[in-house]
Design an enzyme around this catalytic site. Sequence first.
Site, PDB file in Angstrom:
ATOM      1  N   GLY A 278       0.788  -1.230   0.000  1.00 32.84           N
ATOM      2  CA  GLY A 278       0.000   0.000   0.000  1.00 32.84           C
ATOM      3  C   GLY A 278       0.813   1.269   0.000  1.00 32.84           C
ATOM      4  O   GLY A 278       0.270   2.356   0.240  1.00 32.84           O
ATOM      5  N   PRO A 321       4.400  -4.700  -2.034  1.00 30.90           N
ATOM      6  CA  PRO A 321       4.169  -3.511  -2.866  1.00 30.90           C
ATOM      7  C   PRO A 321       3.805  -3.894  -4.295  1.00 30.90           C
ATOM      8  O   PRO A 321       4.292  -4.883  -4.836  1.00 30.90           O
ATOM      9  CB  PRO A 321       5.522  -2.803  -2.825  1.00 30.90           C
ATOM     10  CG  PRO A 321       6.506  -3.919  -2.662  1.00 30.90           C
ATOM     11  CD  PRO A 321       5.829  -4.938  -1.786  1.00 30.90           C
ATOM     12  N   CYS A 394     -19.957   7.087 -23.243  1.00 30.82           N
ATOM     13  CA  CYS A 394     -21.252   7.736 -23.034  1.00 30.82           C
ATOM     14  C   CYS A 394     -21.581   7.790 -21.547  1.00 30.82           C
ATOM     15  O   CYS A 394     -22.549   7.188 -21.079  1.00 30.82           O
ATOM     16  CB  CYS A 394     -22.331   6.983 -23.812  1.00 30.82           C
ATOM     17  SG  CYS A 394     -23.881   7.899 -23.950  1.00 30.82           S
TER      18      CYS A 394
END
Length: 469
Positions: A278, A321, A394
């Site tokens: 993290g 990591p 869209c």
Amino acid sequence: MHSAVSSPAPEWLTPPDDANDLVPAVWPASAERDADGELVLGGVTAGRLVRTYGTPLQVLDETEVRRRAHVLRAAFDAAARAHGTTARVYYAGKALLNTTIVRWVLDEGLNVDVCTGGELEVALAAGADAGRLGFHGNNKSVAELERAVAAGVGTIIIDSAIEIERLAAIVSRGASAAGADAAQRVMLRVNSGVHAETHDFLATAHEDQKFGTPLQLAPELVARIREIEGLEFVGLHCHIGSQIFGVAGFRESASRVLDLHQELLAGGDIPQLNLGGGFGIAYTRADAPEPIETLADGIVAAVAEGCAARGIPVPALSFEPGRAIVGNAGVTLYEVGTIKDVALEVGTRRYVSVDGGMSDNARPALYGAQYSARLASRAGEGAPVLVRVVGKHCESGDIVVDHEHLPGDVAPGDLLAVAATGAYCAPLSSNYNHVPRPPIVAVRDGESRVIVRGESMADLLARDAGIQR
């Protein structure tokens, strides 16, 4: 000097003196502009890459990935040695996984963490020694666990009581690749209750979420694991979240987990402790993560101090990591399409549309993630203008870069580069609006090569069973 006028830009985004600059913390170390102002990555110009592979294009700097992997391993090795223990670094494959990256990180001495059967197969297809793999996941199926045990996966991280019983049944059948007498090493994922200072969906150690087990329930589950012949309990695992810049959360979480670790030592040796990953990266010039050496020193010191206070030995440590290795190594190239200025109550925002969007980077829509962008085909001119880079889908939430300053002469046909897209962009990509996913191209020393093929419209139509062939 920029005039002090009202603007819809957030406070953290200040107009740059040069809207062509490349902030070193955000871009790969190889990123530069040539004499003509064109962006160069790994020694290859953006124009050459686009002429060869088209847009959108995800570019990954191999040297940057390898360098960051090496730095992380060296930092944790050094920090662990200073406190009389060892450290192992697993690359968190969920950030970006393909066989090429697996080989890169293995070459640099890392292990690999996978969290689904599909990720496991990619790692094995890359030639990884299964003993160097860790297998996560909150809902590992019986088939996935059978495959992991049969392949000889080094460590399975148990997430729930149900998983213990699934593994018990599997090992009782002697499915291990190492033979019936070899125990399957397992860890138990626990929730320390520490909530990382990040987006709620990125924080994974507070109680009300799907991963792991509360600390108070862990002794019962560990006792059950220890009863099962064929399972070897080797330690606890705790991951507190993602995109974390400091040591404080790790320190508090480690203290709580060490209380449990000490309690469990009464039932037998616990050689390992995995504190997850993290570690944050810089996505914008406003981000200031701690150097990885500072994080490693601080986290390992916190564990060592906690063990000394409790009178227990320091276990071998593991870390996972992912983003910190591949995040800043990635850059996505787009072509600018339409441009429009939208008058707001305060100021004006220029909408710059590109030929990709949330199908190749869902993070802004999912988490409100911020990114940085620069013109890639040339150096722009004119005063910086506030822009929002948007995609072709869209959806009003189809935002690629929410807030950025680009040169005032940005125009249709320009190439635009978005930095720090190496982590969680390709893995989260989709075919929304039937847009094919782009290729991933590695660059190094002036050369480029495809490491993941892009999709064609034929690829998309091939899955439609209603087409007559």
